[in-house]
Design a protein around this motif. Structure first.
Motif, PDB file in Angstrom:
ATOM      1  N   ALA A 100       0.826  -1.206   0.000  1.00  0.00           N
ATOM      2  CA  ALA A 100       0.000   0.000   0.000  1.00  0.00           C
ATOM      3  C   ALA A 100       0.856   1.249   0.000  1.00  0.00           C
ATOM      4  CB  ALA A 100      -0.905   0.010   1.231  1.00  0.00           C
ATOM      5  N   VAL A 101       0.411   2.228  -0.760  1.00  0.00           N
ATOM      6  CA  VAL A 101       1.005   3.563  -0.757  1.00  0.00           C
ATOM      7  C   VAL A 101      -0.130   4.569  -0.666  1.00  0.00           C
ATOM      8  CG1 VAL A 101       3.095   2.932  -2.044  1.00  0.00           C
ATOM      9  CG2 VAL A 101       1.052   3.693  -3.277  1.00  0.00           C
ATOM     10  N   VAL A 102       0.195   5.764  -0.216  1.00  0.00           N
ATOM     11  CA  VAL A 102      -0.789   6.831  -0.094  1.00  0.00           C
ATOM     12  C   VAL A 102      -0.653   7.754  -1.295  1.00  0.00           C
ATOM     13  CG1 VAL A 102      -1.545   8.803   1.299  1.00  0.00           C
ATOM     14  CG2 VAL A 102      -0.779   6.686   2.416  1.00  0.00           C
ATOM     15  N   ARG A 103      -1.773   8.031  -1.938  1.00  0.00           N
ATOM     16  CA  ARG A 103      -1.811   8.943  -3.086  1.00  0.00           C
ATOM     17  C   ARG A 103      -2.679  10.147  -2.737  1.00  0.00           C
ATOM     18  NH1 ARG A 103       2.365   7.034  -5.875  1.00  0.00           N
ATOM     19  NH2 ARG A 103       2.012   4.964  -6.704  1.00  0.00           N
ATOM     20  N   ARG A 104      -2.171  11.321  -3.091  1.00  0.00           N
ATOM     21  CA  ARG A 104      -2.887  12.561  -2.822  1.00  0.00           C
ATOM     22  C   ARG A 104      -3.336  13.277  -4.096  1.00  0.00           C
ATOM     23  NH1 ARG A 104      -2.005  13.517   2.530  1.00  0.00           N
ATOM     24  NH2 ARG A 104      -0.228  12.476   3.442  1.00  0.00           N
TER      25      ARG A 104
END
Length: 138
Positions: free
Chosen positions: A94-98
């Motif tokens: 998982a990675v966080v995307r903005r």
């Protein structure tokens, strides 16, 4: 070792994919910085063609902080749902995307699956999970 419940996350059978299209509350498990699991209820959308699962979240939430703490490679996470004897788990990084377009796509998919548009939230991000494993019994 593969089990009889293994599923190809990029090519699930129709019953497995159908289960992920039904409205179900799911769980997301992220690792805390000390390695212990943090499990919370979430809405999840599954995109087998892209081999992604998506979770919309507030950027200040613990689940987001846990993913960010894992660094650029992302965090090893799992999402799961169940109903009676049917269950399904998706695992991956998982990675966080903005980026606004990624958040909008996640919101669109959420609205499609859950039948309601998420409340506007300027702090919203999307946790994108690059799928490496799937299992279950749809």
């Amino acid at each position: 070792m593969a089990t009889k419940y293994s599923v190809d996350p990029g090519a699930p059978d129709p019953s497995y994919l159908g289960f992920w299209r039904e409205r179900h509350v799911c769980t997301l498990t992220t690792p805390r910085p000390d390695g212990t699991p943090h499990v919370v209820p979430v809405g999840v959308t599954y995109d087998p063609e892209a081999r992604l699962a998506r979770v919309i979240a507030n950027g200040a939430s613990t689940k987001v902080r846990n993913v960010l703490a894992a660094g650029e490679e992302g965090a090893a996470v799992a999402v799961c749902q169940l109903e009676g004897r049917r269950w399904a788990t998706l695992e991956g990084r998982a990675v966080v995307r903005r980026e606004p377009e990624r958040v909008a796509e996640a919101e669109r998919r959420y609205a499609e699956r859950y039948g309601r548009t998420p409340t506007p939230n300027p702090a919203r991000v999307v946790i994108e999970i690059r799928l490496t494993r799937a299992m279950g019994r749809g």
